[in-house]
Design a protein around this motif. Structure first.
Motif, PDB file in Angstrom:
ATOM      1  N   GLN A   6       0.811  -1.213   0.000  1.00 14.67           N
ATOM      2  CA  GLN A   6       0.000   0.000   0.000  1.00 14.67           C
ATOM      3  C   GLN A   6       0.848   1.269   0.000  1.00 14.67           C
ATOM      4  N   ALA A   7       2.097   1.162   0.361  1.00 13.96           N
ATOM      5  CA  ALA A   7       2.983   2.331   0.364  1.00 13.96           C
ATOM      6  C   ALA A   7       3.553   2.631  -1.014  1.00 13.96           C
ATOM      7  N   MET A   8       3.340   1.735  -1.974  1.00 14.71           N
ATOM      8  CA  MET A   8       3.899   1.904  -3.315  1.00 14.71           C
ATOM      9  C   MET A   8       2.804   2.327  -4.291  1.00 14.71           C
ATOM     10  N   MET A   9       3.075   3.377  -5.083  1.00 17.73           N
ATOM     11  CA  MET A   9       2.139   3.813  -6.111  1.00 17.73           C
ATOM     12  C   MET A   9       2.705   3.486  -7.480  1.00 17.73           C
ATOM     13  N   VAL A  10       1.857   2.996  -8.384  1.00 15.26           N
ATOM     14  CA  VAL A  10       2.267   2.576  -9.720  1.00 15.26           C
ATOM     15  C   VAL A  10       1.620   3.500 -10.744  1.00 15.26           C
ATOM     16  N   THR A  11       2.384   3.889 -11.742  1.00 15.59           N
ATOM     17  CA  THR A  11       1.885   4.773 -12.792  1.00 15.59           C
ATOM     18  C   THR A  11       2.418   4.292 -14.140  1.00 15.59           C
ATOM     19  N   PRO A  12       1.747   4.573 -15.254  1.00 20.19           N
ATOM     20  CA  PRO A  12       2.224   4.100 -16.559  1.00 20.19           C
ATOM     21  C   PRO A  12       3.572   4.712 -16.925  1.00 20.19           C
ATOM     22  N   ARG A  13       4.367   4.003 -17.696  1.00 21.51           N
ATOM     23  CA  ARG A  13       5.671   4.545 -18.094  1.00 21.51           C
ATOM     24  C   ARG A  13       5.511   5.732 -19.038  1.00 21.51           C
TER      25      ARG A  13
END
Length: 289
Positions: free
Chosen positions: A248-255
């Motif tokens: 939950q501490a990690m956010m993912v976004t498109p390259r």
């Protein structure tokens, strides 16, 4: 586990078995955009969906990072949906929320940069420049609490008291529960916004109660937290319990997030300009700012 999402459409998909007659859903096609309108009625509906009562309009559009076209059916659909939410008369303040130095969070500030601000243009000057009657529009971007020491809600409240707009449009990046919605969905709502709520950093609420005027919130999902992503990709299994907090501490976004933000902010600013200045041609507005 808690599924993080700012999208009413996704919350309804998760909770629809519990949602009763206090949450209504209507779908329609507007040009190139599939539109879903969710109406949350009263305190019962708010409790069922976990969102404030009001209207939530979702436009599903081609992915911004793969499609640079602006003057097409999506723009018409977005403009018409925005215009229906805005008051018919009076000035409007567009507020770009977020941190421009962090690309996935830069949607609001960059949209504000593209707004055709007219509050300083008197009627005589507008006529001299060849414009018809212009609606009074202001645009602002404050940055975030860590940069300014001010909550966006505090700064906006002071500004609203000074310039007295008929409404505020707050633009912000959103969080989704699904990769398939990043950069492909626009949400509009007349309920205001809790900045940062989708990424676990909820700030002071910005709505009619706190500002004293209607607040229309506009956003595009740009991130998904790792825990929610794993849940989505593993058909509901989610991360191991002992890794939940870490995920939950990690956010993912498109390259392609740079392109996504550039095009999505340009699209939103143009749609807002068209909705606020209907007498001006979209082609002209595209080149004014």
């Amino acid at each position: 586990m808690s599924i993080r999402t700012d999208l009413a459409l996704e919350r309804h998909a998760i909770l629809k078995e519990r949602a009763g007659g206090h949450v209504r859903v209507r779908k329609r096609q507007r040009g190139a955009a599939q539109v879903t309108e969710i109406t949350v009625c009263g305190t019962e509906g708010a409790r069922e969906l976990g969102k404030p009562a009001g209207r939530y309009i979702t436009l599903e559009v081609p992915e911004f990072s793969h499609d640079s076209e602006l003057l097409d059916g999506r723009l018409c659909a977005m403009t018409e949906e925005l215009r229906a939410l805005l008051p018919k008369t009076g000035g409007v303040l567009v507020a770009g929320l977020g941190n421009e130095d962090i690309t996935p969070d830069a949607l609001g500030p960059r949209t504000a940069h593209g707004i055709f601000a007219t509050r300083h243009i008197g009627q005589a000057l507008a006529q001299k420049l060849g414009f018809p009657a212009l609606r009074e529009v202001s645009a602002v971007s404050f940055g975030v609490l860590g940069q300014t020491g001010l909550e966006s809600a505090e700064a906006l409240a002071g500004l609203v008291r000074t310039i007295r707009p008929a409404a505020v449009v707050a633009v912000d990046a959103l969080a989704s529960r699904s990769l398939s919605r990043l950069g492909r969905t626009v949400q509009l709502t007349d309920t205001g916004i809790n900045p940062g709520s989708g990424v676990g950093n909820c700030r002071a609420r910005i709505d009619r109660t706190t500002l004293g005027v209607p607040v229309i919130a506009v956003g595009v999902p740009t991130v998904v937290d790792a825990s929610t992503l794993i849940f989505d990709l593993t058909d509901g299994k989610g991360p191991k319990p002992d890794r939940e907090d870490e995920a939950q501490a990690m956010m993912v976004t498109p390259r392609e997030v740079d392109t996504l933000i550039q095009r999505a902010s340009r699209f939103l600013s143009l749609a807002l300009n068209c909705a606020l200045q209907p007498a001006l041609d979209p082609e002209l507005l595209l080149h004014i700012v």
